[in-house]
Design an enzyme around this catalytic site. Structure first.
Site, PDB file in Angstrom:
ATOM      1  N   THR A  50      34.184 116.034  64.168  1.00 40.16           N
ATOM      2  CA  THR A  50      33.453 114.979  63.147  1.00 40.16           C
ATOM      3  C   THR A  50      34.380 115.326  61.918  1.00 40.16           C
ATOM      4  OG1 THR A  50      31.804 116.162  62.492  1.00 40.16           O
ATOM      5  CG2 THR A  50      31.362 115.007  64.479  1.00 40.16           C
ATOM      6  N   CYS A  51      34.028 114.552  60.789  1.00 39.33           N
ATOM      7  CA  CYS A  51      34.456 114.828  59.543  1.00 39.33           C
ATOM      8  C   CYS A  51      34.124 116.051  59.016  1.00 39.33           C
ATOM      9  CB  CYS A  51      34.132 113.733  58.829  1.00 39.33           C
ATOM     10  SG  CYS A  51      32.319 113.463  58.424  1.00 39.33           S
ATOM     11  N   ASN A  52      32.989 116.478  59.215  1.00 33.79           N
ATOM     12  CA  ASN A  52      32.291 118.000  58.961  1.00 33.79           C
ATOM     13  C   ASN A  52      32.286 119.106  59.880  1.00 33.79           C
ATOM     14  OD1 ASN A  52      31.426 116.915  56.283  1.00 33.79           O
ATOM     15  ND2 ASN A  52      29.628 116.223  57.353  1.00 33.79           N
ATOM     16  N   ARG A  53      32.914 119.133  60.905  1.00 28.64           N
ATOM     17  CA  ARG A  53      32.885 120.184  61.998  1.00 28.64           C
ATOM     18  C   ARG A  53      33.938 120.058  63.211  1.00 28.64           C
ATOM     19  NH1 ARG A  53      28.201 122.385  63.080  1.00 28.64           N
ATOM     20  NH2 ARG A  53      26.907 121.108  61.653  1.00 28.64           N
ATOM     21  N   SER A 107      23.552 120.194  59.411  1.00 30.12           N
ATOM     22  CA  SER A 107      24.402 119.162  59.011  1.00 30.12           C
ATOM     23  C   SER A 107      24.437 119.228  57.495  1.00 30.12           C
ATOM     24  CB  SER A 107      23.961 117.687  59.401  1.00 30.12           C
ATOM     25  OG  SER A 107      24.130 117.588  60.876  1.00 30.12           O
ATOM     26  N   PRO A 113      20.536 111.839  61.494  1.00 28.17           N
ATOM     27  CA  PRO A 113      20.694 111.486  62.980  1.00 28.17           C
ATOM     28  C   PRO A 113      21.983 111.462  63.919  1.00 28.17           C
ATOM     29  CG  PRO A 113      19.919 109.488  61.839  1.00 28.17           C
ATOM     30  CD  PRO A 113      20.255 110.589  60.759  1.00 28.17           C
ATOM     31  N   GLN A 118      26.874 111.725  68.241  1.00 29.47           N
ATOM     32  CA  GLN A 118      28.402 112.292  68.189  1.00 29.47           C
ATOM     33  C   GLN A 118      28.398 113.451  69.328  1.00 29.47           C
ATOM     34  OE1 GLN A 118      28.585 113.287  64.090  1.00 29.47           O
ATOM     35  NE2 GLN A 118      29.857 111.525  63.519  1.00 29.47           N
ATOM     36  N   ALA A 188      31.447  97.622  44.040  1.00 26.34           N
ATOM     37  CA  ALA A 188      32.033  97.444  45.399  1.00 26.34           C
ATOM     38  C   ALA A 188      32.736  98.899  45.755  1.00 26.34           C
ATOM     39  CB  ALA A 188      33.436  96.350  45.399  1.00 26.34           C
ATOM     40  N   GLY A 189      31.979  99.914  45.279  1.00 24.37           N
ATOM     41  CA  GLY A 189      32.404 101.177  45.454  1.00 24.37           C
ATOM     42  C   GLY A 189      31.622 101.838  46.753  1.00 24.37           C
TER      43      GLY A 189
END
Length: 436
Positions: A50-53, A107, A113, A118, A188-189
């Site tokens: 994933t983006c974090n692990r 996380s 969740p 994932q 729109a950020g």
């Protein structure tokens, strides 16, 4: 105990510059799994990316340096650099880690969740690649079950801890069915994008996005639906909005009290819910004094979020207690599997002995030996041969004074010694000592 190993990096141990280098793309994951299994020496392997692990889950007799070297070579990353940012868990620690990951306790946002989905996807992909077997399957299934229990029995995932999610949850407190409402998002950020996603998940259909640059607003409406307008169009569309959430980089307010008063008049005083996430503020503070407006600022949301974070931490403590309970039960099941292997081998040995003696008995019957004589001999021979190995070991234990082994054998064989047997055993033990 069965061999479990987890090796990986995450947001706590490695910078994003390294995490992105060792991430696996979804389309390349099957090939990576098939290459990892033989090259790492793992009997079973699964990969979560994933983006974090990025984590490798292995089962069997596994050399952690071999797994890590494969990961470094696969992504062309310096081995020592990867080693400096890597964690490794084995056996019970590996089991506990997967359970905590599944529950969202490891996380970036405590209790989120998405990680469970994932992890389920990682398991499904490993199954499709045929790189998981009974060991990892049992661990994944137990982790999913533990995560479900934690979600049911604790408040770990029920309290919003992000500004975007908190804003949508507050909207639901004012309007129970968002599908009947119109939302106006100003800006729109990234925050507004998250707000739009949460509102859509809550059932909201009618969406207006106002932004200084119309192109960016149209990009969001292409993703979430609705209409795109310029900030200069706010006076014309504001009266349509039941929900207004604003997050721009404007140095001055983009929505004033007069504009809101005119919108309320056009709405016939129907309630408006507003959240100003921007710093500096997008909505003039005086708007909050209007009787038909519920106005919240980012500070109001932060108070909710901080309280919820603490409650999530309390829930996480309870979740860890549940995990430890499941961990003990799961490791007990694994130890039972060790007994199953021994019992299977014991049964196979006895069945081979039985078949050998049965063939001899059938041959004797064919030669005309009386059946009662054949059966008596068969029973006597089987009894002696099945008792031979245990008898030898028990005598050795007695001779060595290993009384705890004798006591355990008594429990194992469910033997209740009667007095004559006890005396006979004592006499035999004395005889053994006399011979020594």
């Amino acid at each position: 105990m069965m061999g479990y190993l987890t090796i990986g990096v995450n947001h706590k141990t490695a910078p994003v510059s390294l995490r992105e280098k060792i991430a696996f793309s979804p389309e390349g994951l099957t090939e990576a799994l098939k290459r990892a299994q033989p090259l790492t020496g793992s009997r079973e392997v699964a990969i979560l990316s994933t983006c974090n692990r990025t984590e490798l889950y292995c089962a069997g007799t596994v050399d952690q340096s071999r797994v890590l070297r494969w990961l470094a070579n696969y992504h062309s990353v310096d081995y020592q650099q990867l080693l400096d940012h890597t964690y490794c868990y084995q056996e019970q620690d590996a089991i506990r880690h997967m359970m905590r990951v599944a529950c969202g306790l490891d996380s970036l946002v405590l209790g989120e969740p998405q990680i469970l989905g994932q992890l389920k996807s990682a398991y499904a992909q490993a199954r499709a690649a045929d790189t998981v077997g009974p060991l990892l399957s049992k661990l994944f299934q137990q982790s999913f079950s533990t995560a479900k229990q934690v979600r049911t029995d604790t408040a770990i995932g029920k309290l919003p801890v992000s500004v975007a999610y908190s804003a949508t949850q507050l909207a639901r407190q004012i309007f129970s069915d968002l599908s009947e409402n119109t939302a106006l998002l100003i800006g729109a950020g990234e925050t507004i994008q998250l707000v739009a996603r949460h509102l859509q998940r809550q059932g909201l259909i009618d969406l207006i996005i106002a932004n200084r640059t119309l192109v960016r607003a149209k990009q969001l409406t292409a993703e979430f639906g609705g209409r795109a307008v310029r900030l200069s169009d706010l006076p014309e569309v504001l009266h349509e909005a039941d929900i207004v959430i604003s997050s721009t980089a404007s140095p001055i307010p983009v929505l004033g009290k007069g504009c809101v008063e005119r919108a309320l008049k056009a709405r016939k005083r129907r309630v408006m819910f507003m959240v100003d996430i921007a710093v500096p503020r997008d909505i003039e503070p005086e708007v909050g004094s209007l009787s038909d407006v519920f106005l919240y600022t980012v500070d109001d949301l932060e108070d909710v979020i901080n309280e919820n974070r603490q409650q999530r931490k309390d829930a996480a403590d309870l979740a860890d207690t549940l995990i430890e309970s499941d961990l003990l039960a799961f490791t007990a099941q694994l130890r039972e599997l060790d007994a199953v292997h021994v019992l299977r081998a014991y049964r196979e040995n006895n069945e081979a002995l039985r078949n050998h003696e049965l063939r001899r008995s059938l041959q004797e019957l064919a030669r005309g030996v009386p059946p009662e004589k054949v059966l008596a001999k068969l029973a006597h021979t089987l009894t002696n041969k099945m008792m031979h190995a245990p008898s030898v070991q028990l005598k050795k234990a007695a001779a060595a004074g290993q009384h705890e082994r004798l006591a355990w054998a008594k429990e194992l064989l469910a033997i209740e010694l009667h007095e004559p047997v006890k005396k006979s055993a004592a006499l035999e033990l004395d005889a053994v000592h006399d011979r020594l």
